[in-house]
Design an enzyme around this catalytic site. Structure first.
Site, mmCIF file in Angstrom:
data_model
loop_
_atom_site.group_PDB
_atom_site.id
_atom_site.type_symbol
_atom_site.label_atom_id
_atom_site.label_comp_id
_atom_site.label_asym_id
_atom_site.label_seq_id
_atom_site.Cartn_x
_atom_site.Cartn_y
_atom_site.Cartn_z
ATOM 1 N N SER A 24 -6.042 8.840 5.718
ATOM 2 C CA SER A 24 -4.702 8.408 5.327
ATOM 3 C C SER A 24 -4.811 7.801 3.936
ATOM 4 O O SER A 24 -5.888 7.374 3.521
ATOM 5 C CB SER A 24 -4.126 7.406 6.334
ATOM 6 O OG SER A 24 -5.014 6.319 6.549
ATOM 7 N N GLU A 26 -2.949 5.360 0.703
ATOM 8 C CA GLU A 26 -1.956 4.361 0.311
ATOM 9 C C GLU A 26 -1.557 4.573 -1.147
ATOM 10 O O GLU A 26 -2.401 4.766 -2.019
ATOM 11 C CB GLU A 26 -2.516 2.948 0.482
ATOM 12 C CG GLU A 26 -1.517 1.868 0.057
ATOM 13 C CD GLU A 26 -2.066 0.458 0.224
ATOM 14 O OE1 GLU A 26 -2.273 0.069 1.384
ATOM 15 O OE2 GLU A 26 -2.301 -0.221 -0.798
ATOM 16 N N TYR A 58 4.709 -2.558 -0.648
ATOM 17 C CA TYR A 58 5.969 -3.296 -0.717
ATOM 18 C C TYR A 58 5.661 -4.632 -1.357
ATOM 19 O O TYR A 58 4.792 -5.360 -0.884
ATOM 20 C CB TYR A 58 6.440 -3.482 0.727
ATOM 21 C CG TYR A 58 7.792 -4.062 0.987
ATOM 22 C CD1 TYR A 58 8.906 -3.237 1.074
ATOM 23 C CD2 TYR A 58 7.947 -5.421 1.241
ATOM 24 C CE1 TYR A 58 10.148 -3.764 1.403
ATOM 25 C CE2 TYR A 58 9.189 -5.950 1.564
ATOM 26 C CZ TYR A 58 10.284 -5.115 1.643
ATOM 27 O OH TYR A 58 11.511 -5.627 1.974
ATOM 28 N N GLY A 117 2.658 -10.622 4.114
ATOM 29 C CA GLY A 117 2.990 -10.563 2.691
ATOM 30 C C GLY A 117 2.353 -11.703 1.919
ATOM 31 O O GLY A 117 1.986 -12.735 2.476
ATOM 32 N N ASP A 118 2.223 -11.486 0.630
ATOM 33 C CA ASP A 118 1.641 -12.501 -0.253
ATOM 34 C C ASP A 118 2.721 -13.463 -0.734
ATOM 35 O O ASP A 118 3.907 -13.127 -0.735
ATOM 36 C CB ASP A 118 0.987 -11.830 -1.463
ATOM 37 C CG ASP A 118 -0.163 -10.921 -1.064
ATOM 38 O OD1 ASP A 118 -0.887 -11.282 -0.119
ATOM 39 O OD2 ASP A 118 -0.320 -9.852 -1.684
ATOM 40 N N ALA A 136 3.219 -11.907 10.593
ATOM 41 C CA ALA A 136 3.181 -10.477 10.918
ATOM 42 C C ALA A 136 3.355 -10.215 12.409
ATOM 43 O O ALA A 136 3.957 -9.211 12.804
ATOM 44 C CB ALA A 136 1.872 -9.868 10.418
ATOM 45 N N TYR A 156 -9.043 -8.157 8.285
ATOM 46 C CA TYR A 156 -9.850 -8.688 7.179
ATOM 47 C C TYR A 156 -11.287 -8.922 7.640
ATOM 48 O O TYR A 156 -11.572 -9.938 8.276
ATOM 49 C CB TYR A 156 -9.218 -9.985 6.655
ATOM 50 C CG TYR A 156 -7.819 -9.750 6.136
ATOM 51 C CD1 TYR A 156 -7.600 -9.492 4.789
ATOM 52 C CD2 TYR A 156 -6.731 -9.726 7.005
ATOM 53 C CE1 TYR A 156 -6.326 -9.230 4.309
ATOM 54 C CE2 TYR A 156 -5.444 -9.457 6.535
ATOM 55 C CZ TYR A 156 -5.256 -9.214 5.187
ATOM 56 O OH TYR A 156 -4.000 -8.931 4.722
ATOM 57 N N ARG A 175 -2.957 -11.583 18.142
ATOM 58 C CA ARG A 175 -1.513 -11.776 18.343
ATOM 59 C C ARG A 175 -0.727 -10.572 17.830
ATOM 60 O O ARG A 175 0.255 -10.156 18.463
ATOM 61 C CB ARG A 175 -1.054 -13.064 17.643
ATOM 62 C CG ARG A 175 -1.446 -14.338 18.369
ATOM 63 C CD ARG A 175 -0.727 -15.556 17.806
ATOM 64 N NE ARG A 175 -1.181 -15.889 16.461
ATOM 65 C CZ ARG A 175 -2.207 -16.677 16.198
ATOM 66 N NH1 ARG A 175 -2.903 -17.221 17.178
ATOM 67 N NH2 ARG A 175 -2.554 -16.940 14.940
ATOM 68 N N PHE A 227 -8.862 -8.058 -8.048
ATOM 69 C CA PHE A 227 -8.356 -7.679 -6.722
ATOM 70 C C PHE A 227 -9.056 -8.486 -5.637
ATOM 71 O O PHE A 227 -8.430 -9.047 -4.739
ATOM 72 C CB PHE A 227 -8.638 -6.188 -6.443
ATOM 73 C CG PHE A 227 -7.620 -5.235 -6.997
ATOM 74 C CD1 PHE A 227 -6.389 -5.662 -7.448
ATOM 75 C CD2 PHE A 227 -7.910 -3.872 -7.049
ATOM 76 C CE1 PHE A 227 -5.462 -4.772 -7.953
ATOM 77 C CE2 PHE A 227 -6.988 -2.975 -7.545
ATOM 78 C CZ PHE A 227 -5.768 -3.419 -8.003
ATOM 79 N N HIS A 277 -8.972 5.141 5.627
ATOM 80 C CA HIS A 277 -7.738 4.883 4.873
ATOM 81 C C HIS A 277 -8.131 4.597 3.426
ATOM 82 O O HIS A 277 -8.922 3.679 3.166
ATOM 83 C CB HIS A 277 -6.995 3.683 5.469
ATOM 84 C CG HIS A 277 -5.660 3.416 4.847
ATOM 85 N ND1 HIS A 277 -4.557 4.208 5.085
ATOM 86 C CD2 HIS A 277 -5.238 2.443 3.989
ATOM 87 C CE1 HIS A 277 -3.511 3.736 4.428
ATOM 88 N NE2 HIS A 277 -3.911 2.673 3.738
#
Length: 302
Positions: A24, A26, A58, A117-118, A136, A156, A175, A227, A277
């Site tokens: 996959s 990105e 996003y 999200g950051d 999330a 992570y 979760r 990064f 990925h």
């Protein structure tokens, strides 16, 4: 326990084309017409490899939401790809996010990458939006109430930068899975053993969805370090040594990058990994080369 790296598997990987690998990709939404041209050239090139799905990122604020939506809709309309739209909790109420989810479903999108999200640009820590999804896991639960999406979440191997410990991070991943996630995609890493250790940890926490390794082909070491700093990923010294002295040799960097990533996917494959990925950075050739080394050919059914 996760299957461990088997050195005898290295040679067999290249003896014949494999038929048991899923990939996959990105992408991120373009900001300029030139970037849009580069993106769509890359999409068309990588479409030939029949990926399982492709995802579109996003942004932390509202700036890329519309561009993400437009890119995903165009993929649905103009390609054979199965796009997965990134969605975050940042800067929106539950009602606003739910509306985005319904819009995606109405546009024919059936996959979402659900992320906390950051923090928005200019801030240093994440704060839940009043009336929004707090994290999330809540976002996954909210998406599940709207429609039957295929949902991916983040994982992570070296823990999320905001997590106090790996144990807390694994609790959080559990979760998200319990809320209805179908798979987790890892942050990039450069040592296969980091991934296999992480699989063992996930097993011990009862996390029983596929954990897909995220692969970042590296061409610019300086950019990579930036990064990694924000992503909570370590960069081994040997990788820096490989790129040392190549600042003015972009073609040589490409060759080194392909070799490094090709070796890593070989080792992951030898350890039993069959799903990969790729973080393409909207560039096709390097990812295409690595997939070719995995045995994936244009037009081959995935």
């Amino acid at each position: 326990m996760a299957q461990r790296y088997n050195p005898h598997g290295l040679h067999s990987l290249f003896e014949e084309a494999v038929s048991d690998v899923n990939v996959s990709f990105e992408f991120f939404p373009p900001k300029t017409p030139k970037m849009e041209e580069t993106l769509w050239n890359s999409i068309k090139t990588l479409e030939e490899l029949n990926p399982k799905f492709v995802s579109v990122t996003y942004g932390a604020g509202g700036g890329t939401r519309e561009r993400t939506h437009n890119t995903v809709k165009r993929m649905v309309e103009e390609t054979s790809l199965a796009p997965a739209a990134h969605l975050t909790c940042v800067g929106a109420t539950k009602a606003e996010i739910d509306e985005v989810v319904r819009d995606y479903y109405d546009a024919g999108v059936r996959s979402i990458v659900a992320l906390r999200g950051d923090p928005p640009e200019g801030t240093c820590r994440y704060e839940a939006h009043p009336g929004g999804y707090a994290n999330a896991a809540e976002l996954v639960e909210g998406i599940r109430k709207i429609a039957d999406f295929d949902i991916s979440v983040g994982a992570y191997p070296e823990k999320h930068p905001d997590s106090p410990s790996l144990a807390a991070d694994l609790d959080n991943l559990k979760r998200k899975v319990d809320a209805g996630a179908n798979r987790a995609i890892t942050q990039f890493f450069f040592e296969p053993d980091q991934y296999f250790r992480f699989l063992d940890h996930c097993d011990s926490y009862g996390i029983n969805v596929p954990i897909v390794p995220g692969i970042l082909p590296v061409t610019n070491y300086t950019t990579l370090k930036n990064f990694a700093k924000t992503a909570g990923a370590s960069v081994p010294k040997w990788l820096g040594d490989l790129f040392d002295g190549l600042d003015d040799r972009p073609q040589t960097r490409q060759l080194v990058a392909a070799t490094v990533a090709g070796e890593m996917v070989r080792r992951l494959y030898a350890g039993g990994v069959r799903d990969f990925h790729f973080y393409t950075l909207n560039r096709a050739e390097l990812t295409y080369a690595i997939c070719h080394m995995l045995g994936i050919r244009a037009g081959q059914e995935g």
